[in-house]
Design a protein around this motif. Structure first.
Motif, PDB file in Angstrom:
ATOM      1  N   LYS A 125      12.261  -7.409  -4.078  1.00 19.62           N
ATOM      2  CA  LYS A 125      13.501  -7.863  -4.717  1.00 19.62           C
ATOM      3  C   LYS A 125      13.211  -8.838  -5.850  1.00 19.62           C
ATOM      4  O   LYS A 125      13.984  -8.943  -6.818  1.00 19.62           O
ATOM      5  N   ALA A 126      12.086  -9.551  -5.743  1.00 19.90           N
ATOM      6  CA  ALA A 126      11.670 -10.471  -6.806  1.00 19.90           C
ATOM      7  C   ALA A 126      11.004  -9.740  -7.968  1.00 19.90           C
ATOM      8  O   ALA A 126      10.576 -10.372  -8.942  1.00 19.90           O
ATOM      9  N   GLY A 127      10.898  -8.415  -7.858  1.00 16.51           N
ATOM     10  CA  GLY A 127      10.316  -7.628  -8.939  1.00 16.51           C
ATOM     11  C   GLY A 127       8.812  -7.488  -8.866  1.00 16.51           C
ATOM     12  O   GLY A 127       8.174  -7.050  -9.826  1.00 16.51           O
ATOM     13  N   ARG A 128       8.224  -7.799  -7.705  1.00 19.84           N
ATOM     14  CA  ARG A 128       6.780  -7.697  -7.548  1.00 19.84           C
ATOM     15  C   ARG A 128       6.424  -6.622  -6.523  1.00 19.84           C
ATOM     16  O   ARG A 128       7.283  -6.148  -5.783  1.00 19.84           O
ATOM     17  N   LYS A 129       5.158  -6.256  -6.472  1.00 17.70           N
ATOM     18  CA  LYS A 129       4.689  -5.228  -5.544  1.00 17.70           C
ATOM     19  C   LYS A 129       4.295  -5.865  -4.205  1.00 17.70           C
ATOM     20  O   LYS A 129       3.730  -6.957  -4.174  1.00 17.70           O
ATOM     21  N   ALA A 130       4.595  -5.126  -3.140  1.00 17.26           N
ATOM     22  CA  ALA A 130       4.220  -5.557  -1.798  1.00 17.26           C
ATOM     23  C   ALA A 130       3.390  -4.467  -1.138  1.00 17.26           C
ATOM     24  O   ALA A 130       3.750  -3.286  -1.191  1.00 17.26           O
ATOM     25  N   LEU A 131       2.285  -4.863  -0.536  1.00 17.75           N
ATOM     26  CA  LEU A 131       1.452  -3.950   0.234  1.00 17.75           C
ATOM     27  C   LEU A 131       1.477  -4.431   1.679  1.00 17.75           C
ATOM     28  O   LEU A 131       1.002  -5.527   1.988  1.00 17.75           O
ATOM     29  N   VAL A 132       2.070  -3.629   2.563  1.00 12.06           N
ATOM     30  CA  VAL A 132       2.195  -4.003   3.968  1.00 12.06           C
ATOM     31  C   VAL A 132       0.961  -3.504   4.716  1.00 12.06           C
ATOM     32  O   VAL A 132       0.664  -2.310   4.698  1.00 12.06           O
ATOM     33  N   ALA A 133       0.248  -4.419   5.365  1.00  7.88           N
ATOM     34  CA  ALA A 133      -1.037  -4.089   5.985  1.00  7.88           C
ATOM     35  C   ALA A 133      -1.077  -4.597   7.417  1.00  7.88           C
ATOM     36  O   ALA A 133      -1.390  -5.764   7.673  1.00  7.88           O
ATOM     37  N   ARG A 134      -0.741  -3.709   8.344  1.00  5.82           N
ATOM     38  CA  ARG A 134      -0.772  -4.062   9.765  1.00  5.82           C
ATOM     39  C   ARG A 134      -2.206  -4.015  10.281  1.00  5.82           C
ATOM     40  O   ARG A 134      -2.957  -3.081   9.986  1.00  5.82           O
ATOM     41  N   GLY A 135      -2.609  -5.017  11.071  1.00  7.75           N
ATOM     42  CA  GLY A 135      -3.937  -4.998  11.658  1.00  7.75           C
ATOM     43  C   GLY A 135      -4.367  -6.358  12.157  1.00  7.75           C
ATOM     44  O   GLY A 135      -3.780  -7.390  11.812  1.00  7.75           O
ATOM     45  N   ASP A 136      -5.398  -6.357  12.982  1.00  9.40           N
ATOM     46  CA  ASP A 136      -5.886  -7.551  13.672  1.00  9.40           C
ATOM     47  C   ASP A 136      -7.052  -8.160  12.900  1.00  9.40           C
ATOM     48  O   ASP A 136      -8.166  -7.632  12.922  1.00  9.40           O
ATOM     49  N   ILE A 137      -6.813  -9.281  12.253  1.00 16.73           N
ATOM     50  CA  ILE A 137      -7.854  -9.916  11.440  1.00 16.73           C
ATOM     51  C   ILE A 137      -8.967 -10.540  12.277  1.00 16.73           C
ATOM     52  O   ILE A 137     -10.007 -10.931  11.725  1.00 16.73           O
ATOM     53  N   SER A 138      -8.775 -10.648  13.589  1.00 16.81           N
ATOM     54  CA  SER A 138      -9.863 -11.163  14.427  1.00 16.81           C
ATOM     55  C   SER A 138     -10.953 -10.116  14.614  1.00 16.81           C
ATOM     56  O   SER A 138     -12.036 -10.416  15.126  1.00 16.81           O
ATOM     57  N   ASP A 139     -10.694  -8.893  14.187  1.00 17.10           N
ATOM     58  CA  ASP A 139     -11.677  -7.814  14.159  1.00 17.10           C
ATOM     59  C   ASP A 139     -12.338  -7.825  12.781  1.00 17.10           C
ATOM     60  O   ASP A 139     -11.689  -7.580  11.764  1.00 17.10           O
ATOM     61  N   GLN A 140     -13.632  -8.108  12.740  1.00 20.07           N
ATOM     62  CA  GLN A 140     -14.310  -8.251  11.450  1.00 20.07           C
ATOM     63  C   GLN A 140     -14.216  -6.982  10.615  1.00 20.07           C
ATOM     64  O   GLN A 140     -14.065  -7.051   9.392  1.00 20.07           O
ATOM     65  N   ALA A 141     -14.281  -5.833  11.261  1.00 20.25           N
ATOM     66  CA  ALA A 141     -14.190  -4.572  10.514  1.00 20.25           C
ATOM     67  C   ALA A 141     -12.839  -4.455   9.821  1.00 20.25           C
ATOM     68  O   ALA A 141     -12.762  -4.042   8.653  1.00 20.25           O
ATOM     69  N   PHE A 142     -11.757  -4.832  10.528  1.00 19.98           N
ATOM     70  CA  PHE A 142     -10.446  -4.771   9.877  1.00 19.98           C
ATOM     71  C   PHE A 142     -10.351  -5.800   8.756  1.00 19.98           C
ATOM     72  O   PHE A 142      -9.765  -5.526   7.701  1.00 19.98           O
ATOM     73  N   ALA A 143     -10.887  -6.998   8.967  1.00 18.69           N
ATOM     74  CA  ALA A 143     -10.841  -8.024   7.923  1.00 18.69           C
ATOM     75  C   ALA A 143     -11.478  -7.509   6.635  1.00 18.69           C
ATOM     76  O   ALA A 143     -10.948  -7.710   5.536  1.00 18.69           O
ATOM     77  N   ARG A 144     -12.587  -6.836   6.768  1.00 16.93           N
ATOM     78  CA  ARG A 144     -13.248  -6.266   5.586  1.00 16.93           C
ATOM     79  C   ARG A 144     -12.395  -5.165   4.967  1.00 16.93           C
ATOM     80  O   ARG A 144     -12.285  -5.061   3.738  1.00 16.93           O
ATOM     81  N   THR A 145     -11.786  -4.353   5.828  1.00 21.93           N
ATOM     82  CA  THR A 145     -10.927  -3.271   5.334  1.00 21.93           C
ATOM     83  C   THR A 145      -9.729  -3.819   4.569  1.00 21.93           C
ATOM     84  O   THR A 145      -9.312  -3.244   3.551  1.00 21.93           O
ATOM     85  N   LEU A 146      -9.174  -4.938   5.042  1.00 22.16           N
ATOM     86  CA  LEU A 146      -8.025  -5.547   4.372  1.00 22.16           C
ATOM     87  C   LEU A 146      -8.385  -5.957   2.940  1.00 22.16           C
ATOM     88  O   LEU A 146      -7.617  -5.721   1.996  1.00 22.16           O
ATOM     89  N   ILE A 147      -9.556  -6.549   2.784  1.00 19.65           N
ATOM     90  CA  ILE A 147     -10.003  -6.934   1.435  1.00 19.65           C
ATOM     91  C   ILE A 147     -10.242  -5.686   0.591  1.00 19.65           C
ATOM     92  O   ILE A 147      -9.789  -5.594  -0.568  1.00 19.65           O
ATOM     93  N   ASP A 148     -10.938  -4.711   1.155  1.00 19.10           N
ATOM     94  CA  ASP A 148     -11.248  -3.487   0.400  1.00 19.10           C
ATOM     95  C   ASP A 148      -9.977  -2.750  -0.013  1.00 19.10           C
ATOM     96  O   ASP A 148      -9.894  -2.206  -1.124  1.00 19.10           O
ATOM     97  N   ARG A 149      -8.996  -2.708   0.869  1.00 23.41           N
ATOM     98  CA  ARG A 149      -7.745  -2.011   0.557  1.00 23.41           C
ATOM     99  C   ARG A 149      -7.015  -2.704  -0.596  1.00 23.41           C
ATOM    100  O   ARG A 149      -6.422  -2.041  -1.455  1.00 23.41           O
ATOM    101  N   THR A 150      -7.050  -4.034  -0.607  1.00 21.37           N
ATOM    102  CA  THR A 150      -6.419  -4.792  -1.693  1.00 21.37           C
ATOM    103  C   THR A 150      -7.066  -4.455  -3.029  1.00 21.37           C
ATOM    104  O   THR A 150      -6.378  -4.213  -4.036  1.00 21.37           O
ATOM    105  N   ILE A 151      -8.386  -4.435  -3.047  1.00 19.05           N
ATOM    106  CA  ILE A 151      -9.109  -4.143  -4.285  1.00 19.05           C
ATOM    107  C   ILE A 151      -8.854  -2.705  -4.726  1.00 19.05           C
ATOM    108  O   ILE A 151      -8.660  -2.427  -5.915  1.00 19.05           O
ATOM    109  N   ALA A 152      -8.831  -1.783  -3.773  1.00 19.38           N
ATOM    110  CA  ALA A 152      -8.568  -0.382  -4.119  1.00 19.38           C
ATOM    111  C   ALA A 152      -7.170  -0.210  -4.696  1.00 19.38           C
ATOM    112  O   ALA A 152      -6.944   0.608  -5.594  1.00 19.38           O
TER     113      ALA A 152
END
Length: 290
Positions: free
Chosen positions: A94-121
Motif C-alpha cells: 500500500k506504501a508503493g513498495r515491493k514485499a517478499l513474504v518468506a516463511r521459514g525457521d531462521i534457527s535452521d542455518q540452511a534456511f537462513a542462508r536460503t533467505l539471504i540468497d532468495r533476497t539477492i535473487a
C-alpha cells in the motif's frame, strides 16, 4: 496537536486475555498500533532493500511499514503466522513498495542462508538486515526449563542472528546496516524470563563486538532495546496477571506500542546515522537499564 506521551494509547489494567504461542495480532484486545495510520515517511531509505525477521506482527510489522513508507522494499520473514504476514505485506505494498513474504525457521542455518540468497535473487542487493524475531516463555522455577526450551530460545534469538549476519555479509556494501533487537532484559533481566533475558544480553554483546569487526567494511551494527511493548508475545507467553498489569512498572505507566519503536529503527538504518555503530538504543518508557 501534540499529546502527553504518558496519556497516549492503552493503560493497565488491560483486558483479560490468553493465547497459544506464538500469538496472533487479530486476537489481541486492543489491537496493537503498528503505525498503520500515523507513520509518515520522508524518503530516508529510498530504493533500499531490507530483510526483517519476525515481520509478521509486533515490532517487526511496525518496522516493515515504516521502512516501506521511507522508500524501501521489504522481505517479510516469519515462522508460521500466514495471515499476519500477509497483512504486513499488504501495508508494505500500500506504501508503493515491493514485499517478499518468506516463511521459514531462521534457527535452521540452511534456511537462513536460503533467505539471504532468495533476497539477492529477487532484488539483487541487500542494504539492511533487521534481526528481530524472538522466542520467549515464562517459567517460575529453574527446574521447569527443559534443555529443549533453553536450546530453542538460543537457536532462535542468537544463533539465527549469527547465521543471517554471516550469510548476508558477502552481499552488503559499505553504508549497509544491521539492526538487532535486544531488550531491557539484557541488563535488567526478569527472573521468570531467564532463557530469553540471557539471549538478549548476548545480543547486546554480539552487536558491540560485530560493530567493531565490520567497521573497516563500512557496515554499521546497532541494537534496539525495547521495554514492555504490546505484541502477540505478551498474551501468548505471560500469565494473566502479568498481562493485566503489563507496562505499569514504567515511568510512562503503560506499555509501548510497536509504532513507538519504528522511528528508532529508521534512524539506525538511514545514512544520516553514518557515525553510529555498536550502540544500544533504549526504548523503555523511562525504565532504566542498569
Amino acid at each position: 496537536m501534540q499529546s502527553h506521551p504518558q496519556e497516549k494509547h492503552i493503560h493497565p489494567p488491560l483486558p483479560e486475555q490468553q493465547q497459544e504461542m506464538p500469538g496472533l495480532t487479530e486476537e489481541m484486545t486492543p489491537r496493537p498500533d503498528h503505525g498503520e495510520e500515523s507513520y509518515r515517511g520522508s524518503g530516508r531509505l529510498e530504493d533500499k532493500v531490507a530483510i526483517i525477521t519476525g515481520a509478521d506482527s509486533g515490532i517487526g510489522r511496525a518496522v516493515a511499514i515504516a521502512f516501506a513508507r521511507e522508500g524501501a522494499d521489504v522481505v517479510i520473514n516469519y515462522l508460521e503466522e500466514d495471515n499476519d504476514a500477509r497483512e504486513t505485506a499488504r501495508w508494505v505494498e500500500k506504501a508503493g513498495r515491493k514485499a517478499l513474504v518468506a516463511r521459514g525457521d531462521i534457527s535452521d542455518q540452511a534456511f537462513a542462508r536460503t533467505l539471504i540468497d532468495r533476497t539477492i535473487a529477487e532484488w539483487g542487493r541487500l542494504d539492511i538486515l533487521v534481526n528481530n524475531a524472538a522466542h520467549q516463555a515464562t517459567f517460575e522455577r529453574l527446574e521447569d526449563i527443559t534443555a529443549e526450551e533453553w536450546e530453542l530460545t538460543f537457536r532462535t534469538n542468537i544463533h539465527a542472528m549469527f547465521y543471517l549476519c554471516q550469510a548476508a555479509l558477502k552481499h552488503m556494501k559499505p553504508g549497509s546496516a544491521i539492526i538487532n533487537t535486544s531488550s531491557i532484559n539484557a541488563t535488567s533481566p526478569s527472573p521468570t524470563l531467564l532463557a530469553y533475558a540471557t539471549t538478549k544480553g548476548a545480543i547486546a554483546n554480539f552487536t558491540a563486538g560485530l560493530a567493531g569487526l565490520l567497521a573497516d567494511r563500512g557496515i554499521r551494527v546497532n541494537a534496539v532495546a525495547p521495554g514492555p511493548i504490546w505484541t502477540p508475545l505478551i498474551p501468548s507467553t505471560m500469565p494473566p496477571e502479568k498481562v493485566r498489569n503489563f507496562g505499569r512498572n514504567t515511568p510512562m505507566k503503560r506499555p509501548g506500542q510497536p509504532a513507538e519503536l519504528a522511528a528508532t529503527y529508521v534512524l539506525l538504518a538511514s545514512p544520516e546515522s553514518s557515525y553510529t555503530t555498536g550502540a544500544l538504543y533504549e526504548v523503555t518508557g523511562g525504565r532504566a537499564m542498569l
